[in-house]
Design a protein around this motif. Sequence first.
Motif, PDB file in Angstrom:
ATOM      1  N   LEU A  83       0.828  -1.206   0.000  1.00  0.00           N
ATOM      2  CA  LEU A  83       0.000   0.000   0.000  1.00  0.00           C
ATOM      3  C   LEU A  83       0.863   1.256   0.000  1.00  0.00           C
ATOM      4  O   LEU A  83       0.544   2.235  -0.681  1.00  0.00           O
ATOM      5  N   GLU A  84       1.955   1.228   0.743  1.00  0.00           N
ATOM      6  CA  GLU A  84       2.847   2.379   0.776  1.00  0.00           C
ATOM      7  C   GLU A  84       3.485   2.621  -0.587  1.00  0.00           C
ATOM      8  O   GLU A  84       3.649   3.766  -1.020  1.00  0.00           O
ATOM      9  N   HIS A  85       3.856   1.528  -1.284  1.00  0.00           N
ATOM     10  CA  HIS A  85       4.437   1.662  -2.621  1.00  0.00           C
ATOM     11  C   HIS A  85       3.442   2.342  -3.570  1.00  0.00           C
ATOM     12  O   HIS A  85       3.798   3.272  -4.319  1.00  0.00           O
ATOM     13  N   ALA A  86       2.192   1.885  -3.543  1.00  0.00           N
ATOM     14  CA  ALA A  86       1.177   2.482  -4.409  1.00  0.00           C
ATOM     15  C   ALA A  86       0.941   3.941  -4.057  1.00  0.00           C
ATOM     16  O   ALA A  86       0.826   4.803  -4.938  1.00  0.00           O
ATOM     17  N   GLN A  87       0.892   4.223  -2.759  1.00  0.00           N
ATOM     18  CA  GLN A  87       0.659   5.589  -2.299  1.00  0.00           C
ATOM     19  C   GLN A  87       1.778   6.524  -2.755  1.00  0.00           C
ATOM     20  O   GLN A  87       1.525   7.663  -3.190  1.00  0.00           O
TER      21      GLN A  87
END
Length: 358
Positions: A83-87
């Motif tokens: 999720l952090e990568h996508a964010q």
Amino acid sequence: MSLAGIAFCQAPSDVAAHIMVQDDLDAFLQILPCDLRDNLLNEPRRGQLLEVILDLGRFPEARYLGEFGGCYLRNTKVSVKELEHAQNSVGSFGGDNRAGIEGTLHRISAIRSRKGAIVGLTCRVGRAVSGQVDMVSDLLQYGKSILFVGKPGVGKTTVMREIARVLADEFHKRVVIVDTSNEIGGDGNIPHSAIGGARRMQVPEPSMQHRVMIEAVENHMPEVIIVDEIGTEAETHACRSIAKRGVMLIGTAHGERLQNIIKNPTLSDLVGGVETVTLGDGEARARSCQKTVLERQASPTFDFLIEMRDRHYWVTHQTEKSVDMLLRGKNPQVEVRRRDKMFKVVIEKSKAYDKCDS
């Protein structure tokens, strides 16, 4: 050309080739985990990909156009790191918890925990579709305001984008898009080429949309204002104010049918509003109705209302006539606009509203 109340719009013989789709799918896939990216690249249905769902602690899911439900992309759950990568791969999220990928039309919407952390993402594919406007090109020539309604996913924003381009480049109108979530013109300061020569005004916060609509009219002298997702009382009042200044409005609103707009106290002003009227005895007898009736309060803000039942089946109302008929408990006559198996646009005129496909 018409026959028995059915009109066939003129279109190229190879209409399917006339409809062109630009989806920038490579940029969309870059924000996803590597294994999901590879799965989708090898997916034969990737051209129909609607959105990817990433929820913390759940299996990632893909949803496709024209299909109910979705399908899991793998048998391991989404992690915080993913999720952090996508964010980090998208632009900053606004007050409406939406972000985009610069230079594209994709929309990323966040679900947050009570503490503000992102625990879910809806990654929606944005497509620029040229050729869709032939479903409504005859109405655009009148210069009248048009409101589109329909459930999420039927392509309302896609149509807005194409109408903006056609009105600006082919009709040579001064077009301004009020782009609240950068969905119509894409993320970034330079709008996507899909809107052609139309100008785009970004909105800092969703609550300011109505102010930017008025600012657009007062400062930039548009002939056409395009606005997506009209949903508040302030926005409906702004639409009415703009319409009174002789500006053509193209917009979308929350709801699937004209009846939804009539019954919605916030949005009913878009179709003229509703008021309760007490009739005299003679008038009630002449109408064969009760003494207390519902009537349209004023002229509609939008001259035409189009129900997008699906991407290729639209029901078109002359707003004033249809609202009056529905308030009297009668069945209005409408136009049905649809594509046949060869993707040619067919217009069925004067069809009873209750006979339209659901």
